[in-house]
Enzyme design. Structure first.
Site, PDB file in Angstrom:
ATOM      1  N   GLU A 101      -1.472  13.860   4.484  1.00 13.39           N
ATOM      2  CA  GLU A 101      -0.825  12.874   5.325  1.00 13.39           C
ATOM      3  C   GLU A 101       0.502  12.469   4.694  1.00 13.39           C
ATOM      4  OE1 GLU A 101      -5.004  11.297   7.004  1.00 13.39           O
ATOM      5  OE2 GLU A 101      -3.361   9.914   6.730  1.00 13.39           O
ATOM      6  N   CYS A 137       6.859   8.658   2.719  1.00 13.99           N
ATOM      7  CA  CYS A 137       5.742   8.477   1.783  1.00 13.99           C
ATOM      8  C   CYS A 137       4.995   9.801   1.675  1.00 13.99           C
ATOM      9  CB  CYS A 137       4.830   7.358   2.302  1.00 13.99           C
ATOM     10  SG  CYS A 137       3.431   7.017   1.210  1.00 13.99           S
ATOM     11  N   CYS A 144      -8.578  11.654  -3.516  1.00 11.79           N
ATOM     12  CA  CYS A 144      -8.239  11.114  -4.838  1.00 11.79           C
ATOM     13  C   CYS A 144      -9.524  10.895  -5.616  1.00 11.79           C
ATOM     14  CB  CYS A 144      -7.492   9.786  -4.688  1.00 11.79           C
ATOM     15  SG  CYS A 144      -6.912   9.116  -6.280  1.00 11.79           S
ATOM     16  N   CYS A 148     -10.482   3.674  -6.721  1.00 17.01           N
ATOM     17  CA  CYS A 148     -10.190   2.249  -6.580  1.00 17.01           C
ATOM     18  C   CYS A 148     -11.002   1.703  -5.403  1.00 17.01           C
ATOM     19  CB  CYS A 148      -8.695   2.045  -6.354  1.00 17.01           C
ATOM     20  SG  CYS A 148      -7.711   2.753  -7.688  1.00 17.01           S
ATOM     21  N   CYS A 151      -9.452   1.103  -1.745  1.00 16.31           N
ATOM     22  CA  CYS A 151      -8.592   2.139  -1.167  1.00 16.31           C
ATOM     23  C   CYS A 151      -9.385   3.133  -0.329  1.00 16.31           C
ATOM     24  CB  CYS A 151      -7.868   2.867  -2.296  1.00 16.31           C
ATOM     25  SG  CYS A 151      -6.917   4.294  -1.751  1.00 16.31           S
ATOM     26  N   SER A 225       4.265   6.270  -7.842  1.00 20.83           N
ATOM     27  CA  SER A 225       3.309   5.218  -8.161  1.00 20.83           C
ATOM     28  C   SER A 225       2.076   5.822  -8.817  1.00 20.83           C
ATOM     29  CB  SER A 225       2.903   4.495  -6.867  1.00 20.83           C
ATOM     30  OG  SER A 225       1.849   3.595  -7.122  1.00 20.83           O
ATOM     31  N   LEU A 251      -0.756  -2.339 -10.548  1.00 18.58           N
ATOM     32  CA  LEU A 251      -1.397  -3.330 -11.420  1.00 18.58           C
ATOM     33  C   LEU A 251      -2.598  -3.951 -10.693  1.00 18.58           C
ATOM     34  CD1 LEU A 251      -1.378  -5.056 -14.035  1.00 18.58           C
ATOM     35  CD2 LEU A 251       0.191  -6.619 -12.858  1.00 18.58           C
ATOM     36  N   ASN A 328      -4.640  -3.925   3.194  1.00 21.08           N
ATOM     37  CA  ASN A 328      -4.886  -3.404   4.539  1.00 21.08           C
ATOM     38  C   ASN A 328      -6.351  -3.025   4.651  1.00 21.08           C
ATOM     39  OD1 ASN A 328      -2.106  -3.346   5.553  1.00 21.08           O
ATOM     40  ND2 ASN A 328      -1.795  -1.815   3.957  1.00 21.08           N
ATOM     41  N   CYS A 371      -0.369   1.324   3.490  1.00 22.41           N
ATOM     42  CA  CYS A 371      -0.898   1.663   2.161  1.00 22.41           C
ATOM     43  C   CYS A 371      -2.405   1.736   2.133  1.00 22.41           C
ATOM     44  CB  CYS A 371      -0.517   0.594   1.144  1.00 22.41           C
ATOM     45  SG  CYS A 371       1.202   0.361   0.959  1.00 22.41           S
TER      46      CYS A 371
END
Ligand code: SAH
Ligand code: SF4
Length: 380
Positions: A101, A137, A144, A148, A151, A225, A251, A328, A371
């Site tokens: 994406e 982006c 991934c 996290c 996410c 990032s 962070l 989000n 995000c």
């Protein structure tokens, strides 16, 4: 075999293999990265006979295909870009592991222009395009592995790494779709799509070099990032400034206790270890490190958290700014969006403590392009 993804030297080697002089690699690089050709037949600087010879040797351009487009009311476009597997096979079906994406955000997102222009007013006398500047982006992996908790991409797990050609190819495909003129239009890149760039380091950096040296984009308009992969940051610190994007650190929490809870990677590389690694990066004049900070209601958005973040940033001694991102939401993720008042207070508190702070405007929320929302909607 794809030509896109190869350096000028590698392209020259392909031509030598085809019986041509090495200097023609320059023409080939121009055609692929500047003219953004779709197929070998479009290389007008080569004779028909040479084009056929190249094709007979099994070479093709390999520009990734934009398989699907989702358009947001705010002008953001999200693409599923696909079709090239690791082994170089063409995949017209949309296997989950073979599409990534990529997001096009006209006017940027106010948070991460990548070039410091968040501080200036983007005025420009050009009117023939509906945007004055834009941010792309870019994804670095399919899925991934970092996990996290807030996410959506994490839910996919790591499907696979993207090749340098697939990473740079996302950019080339979008530049082509938007008819971007390099050197004239202002385009920023953020490597903040799916995946952890520093866990696919070699391909990520090879893509950056292609984007700088061949596509003609400035590394000062690129931001990568990372969730804080210390060995990756250390390697990054060794990159020459001519090809080093700016650095953003996710962070996301005021201290190790909270961070370990929402980002398990923090147990391996806690905040201090990350900050120590970042300190080694030689910043350009006026360059700053970005700390991204996702506000999760009740978990990271309290007033005392803001004070802790300000102390942390000050103590780091780094020239830094903080990018606040209101979380989000996504299906199956047990957090809540912060109240507008909490977000505002957090921002004021940081600013009051003298920390440069920006709010990242959510873009493309209605199409799940904001995000952390980059997950295949086709999977529901
Ligand atoms: N893997 C890298 C880059 C991609 S994530 C990293 O983590 O830094 C890009 C940014 O989106 C990160 O700062 C991450 O913290 C943030 N993010 C992830 N999920 C989010 C969500 N649901 N809402 C808001 N921001 C999110
Ligand atoms: Fe991976 Fe970044 Fe999402 Fe964490 S926030 S799971 S590192 S993409």
């Amino acid at each position: 075999m794809s030509l896109l993804g190869r350096s000028r030297e590698e392209l020259a080697a392909c031509l030598v293999e085809a019986g041509e002089p090495a200097w023609r690699g320059r023409q080939l690089a121009q055609a692929i990265y500047r003219q953004r050709i779709q197929s070998v037949e479009e290389i007008t600087t080569f004779s028909k006979e040479l084009r056929e010879r190249i094709q007979r040797l099994g070479w093709e351009v390999g520009l990734p295909r934009i398989a699907q487009v989702f358009t947001s009311v705010d002008g953001t476009e999200r693409y599923l870009i696909g079709g090239r597997g690791v082994e170089g096979r063409t995949t017209d079906g949309l296997a989950s592991s073979d599409t990534v994406e990529t997001v096009w955000m006209p006017e940027g997102d106010d948070g991460e222009a990548g070039d410091g222009s968040d501080e200036e007013n983007a005025t420009n006398d050009r009117i023939e395009k509906s945007w004055q500047r834009a941010t792309i982006c870019v994804s670095s992996q399919v899925g991934c592995a970092v996990n996290c908790q807030f996410c959506l991409t994490a839910k996919l797990g790591l499907q696979r790494n993207l090749s340098a050609g697939e990473i740079a190819g996302q950019v080339v495909a979008v530049l082509d779709r938007q008819s971007v003129e390099i050197g004239r239009d202002r385009v920023n890149l953020v490597f903040m799509g799916m995946g952890e760039p520093f866990l696919n380091y070699d391909n990520f950096m090879a893509a950056v070099r292609l984007l700088v040296e061949e596509v003609g984009l400035s590394p000062q308009r690129m931001t990568v990032s990372t969730s804080g992969i210390v060995p990756g940051i250390q390697r990054f610190a060794g990159e020459p400034a001519e090809v080093r994007p700016k650095l953003a650190i996710s962070l996301n929490a005021p201290n190790d206790a909270v961070r370990s809870q929402i980002m398990p990677i923090n147990r391996k590389w806690p905040i201090e270890a990350v900050v120590d690694a970042v300190r080694v990066v030689k910043l350009r004049p006026r360059e700053r490190i970005t700390f991204e900070y996702v506000l999760l209601a009740g978990i990271t958005d309290k007033p005392e958290h803001a004070r802790e973040v300000a102390r942390l940033v000050r103590r780091s001694g780094l020239p830094a700014k903080v990018n606040l991102i209101a979380w989000n939401p996504g299906p199956g993720i047990p957090y809540a969006m912060p109240e507008a008042a909490a977000v505002d207070e957090f921002r004021r508190s940081l600013a009051g403590e003298g920390v440069p702070v920006y709010m990242r405007r959510p873009r493309g929320r209605d199409i799940y392009a904001a995000c952390g929302q980059l997950k295949r909607t086709v999977e529901g």
